[in-house]
Design a protein around this motif. Sequence first.
Motif, short mmCIF file in Angstrom:
data_model
loop_
_atom_site.label_atom_id
_atom_site.label_comp_id
_atom_site.label_asym_id
_atom_site.label_seq_id
_atom_site.Cartn_x
_atom_site.Cartn_y
_atom_site.Cartn_z
N GLN A 99 -8.41 5.49 -1.01
CA GLN A 99 -9.42 4.82 -1.83
C GLN A 99 -9.09 3.35 -1.93
OE1 GLN A 99 -9.48 6.83 -5.58
NE2 GLN A 99 -10.68 8.55 -4.82
N GLU A 100 -10.16 2.53 -1.92
CA GLU A 100 -9.96 1.10 -2.10
C GLU A 100 -9.60 0.83 -3.56
OE1 GLU A 100 -9.96 -1.26 0.08
OE2 GLU A 100 -10.45 0.05 1.77
N GLU A 101 -8.55 0.06 -3.78
CA GLU A 101 -8.15 -0.28 -5.14
C GLU A 101 -8.57 -1.71 -5.46
OE1 GLU A 101 -4.09 0.47 -5.91
OE2 GLU A 101 -4.12 2.53 -5.17
N ALA A 102 -8.95 -1.93 -6.72
CA ALA A 102 -9.41 -3.25 -7.14
C ALA A 102 -8.29 -4.28 -7.04
CB ALA A 102 -9.94 -3.19 -8.57
N CYS A 103 -7.08 -3.85 -7.31
CA CYS A 103 -5.96 -4.79 -7.30
C CYS A 103 -4.71 -4.09 -6.78
CB CYS A 103 -5.71 -5.33 -8.70
SG CYS A 103 -4.31 -6.46 -8.81
N ALA A 106 1.93 -7.20 -5.28
CA ALA A 106 2.94 -7.38 -4.24
C ALA A 106 4.02 -6.33 -4.35
CB ALA A 106 3.55 -8.78 -4.35
N VAL A 107 4.23 -5.80 -5.55
CA VAL A 107 5.26 -4.78 -5.76
C VAL A 107 4.78 -3.43 -5.25
CG1 VAL A 107 6.63 -3.57 -7.50
CG2 VAL A 107 6.19 -6.03 -7.75
N GLN A 108 3.48 -3.17 -5.41
CA GLN A 108 2.93 -1.87 -5.02
C GLN A 108 1.93 -2.07 -3.88
OE1 GLN A 108 0.96 0.24 -8.16
NE2 GLN A 108 0.67 2.09 -6.95
N GLN A 109 2.44 -2.18 -2.69
CA GLN A 109 1.59 -2.38 -1.51
C GLN A 109 1.16 -1.04 -0.95
OE1 GLN A 109 3.42 -4.59 1.64
NE2 GLN A 109 1.49 -4.97 2.71
N GLU A 110 -0.12 -0.92 -0.65
CA GLU A 110 -0.67 0.34 -0.15
C GLU A 110 -0.36 0.53 1.33
OE1 GLU A 110 -4.93 2.76 -0.05
OE2 GLU A 110 -4.89 0.59 -0.21
N SER A 111 -0.07 1.76 1.72
CA SER A 111 0.15 2.08 3.12
C SER A 111 -1.15 1.92 3.90
CB SER A 111 0.66 3.51 3.26
OG SER A 111 0.69 3.90 4.62
N GLU A 112 -1.06 1.42 5.11
CA GLU A 112 -2.23 1.24 5.98
C GLU A 112 -2.36 2.37 7.00
OE1 GLU A 112 -4.52 -0.86 5.54
OE2 GLU A 112 -3.62 -2.33 4.19
N LEU A 113 -1.45 3.34 6.95
CA LEU A 113 -1.48 4.44 7.93
C LEU A 113 -2.72 5.29 7.73
CD1 LEU A 113 0.25 5.66 10.22
CD2 LEU A 113 1.19 7.24 8.52
N ALA A 147 9.00 -7.09 8.02
CA ALA A 147 8.68 -6.75 6.62
C ALA A 147 7.22 -6.39 6.40
CB ALA A 147 9.08 -7.91 5.71
N ASN A 148 6.29 -7.12 7.02
CA ASN A 148 4.87 -6.89 6.77
C ASN A 148 4.22 -6.06 7.88
OD1 ASN A 148 4.69 -8.36 4.31
ND2 ASN A 148 4.75 -10.27 5.48
N PHE A 149 4.93 -5.06 8.33
CA PHE A 149 4.47 -4.27 9.48
C PHE A 149 3.12 -3.59 9.20
CE2 PHE A 149 4.42 -0.75 12.50
CZ PHE A 149 4.84 -1.39 13.67
N HIS A 150 2.97 -2.99 8.03
CA HIS A 150 1.71 -2.30 7.71
C HIS A 150 0.54 -3.28 7.71
CE1 HIS A 150 2.59 1.93 6.34
NE2 HIS A 150 3.78 1.46 6.61
N ARG A 151 0.71 -4.41 7.02
CA ARG A 151 -0.39 -5.37 6.89
C ARG A 151 -0.74 -6.03 8.21
NH1 ARG A 151 1.09 -10.63 3.80
NH2 ARG A 151 1.88 -11.07 5.91
#
Length: 234
Positions: A99-103, A106-113, A147-151
């Motif tokens: 689900q898309e989150e409004a916010c 930086a501490v809680q980055q969502e997985s892109e998998l 570090a920013n592999f997912h993004r």
Amino acid sequence: MVRKIIQIDEEKCNGCGACASACHEGAIGMVDGKAKLLRDDYCDGLGDCLPSCPTGAISFVMREAAAYDEEAVLAAKAKKEHALLCGCPGSAAKVIKRQEEACVTAVQQESELRQWPVQIKLVPVKAPWFDGAKLLVAADCTAYAYANFHRDFIKGHITLVGCPKLDAVDYAIKLTEIIRNNDIRSVTVVRMEVPCCGGIENAVKTALHDSGKFIPWNVVIIATDGSKHLPPCL
């Protein structure tokens, strides 16, 4: 019988795994970081592995060796494919919906998998997520080093990972079938700067060629300090 067969110089071998990827018979595998001729009867003596070796560690010799056993090679290939299709529950294919989150902080980055499994050895050849996909083929270590592999890499891609140095399997065969049997839009290869990661890049090159398709592709190299750079020439 005395016949022509390959010989691998362990001193010259840098462990890149390119020869194992090039050997369609599965005669070569990676053992303790070095290429090894696993079975004489799997080697057809044609030398597809020779041009792939960057250090010239492979040569032909005439010696006593078991005859090439094509039936055993085909049976081994069929067994591998069966194992991939009927593996453990952890390799069951599934789509990951988020689900898309409004916010997102930086501490809680969502997985892109967006799919499972991700290991090249486990992923099915045909899956709905491959249709129209931008494919990411990455060496295992890259996600830990960068570090920013997912993004920067996983986002918007279908992800396949593997390690040519540790996996005694020819990635090129599996990748060829994936590209040939699906509508892949592009391929991005992410590898480490170390020589052994050349095996995953070579496997993708071979797969693109053998698939008979013209697909845009690029390579990104991650340094061991976590920085990234494009190779000077593809």
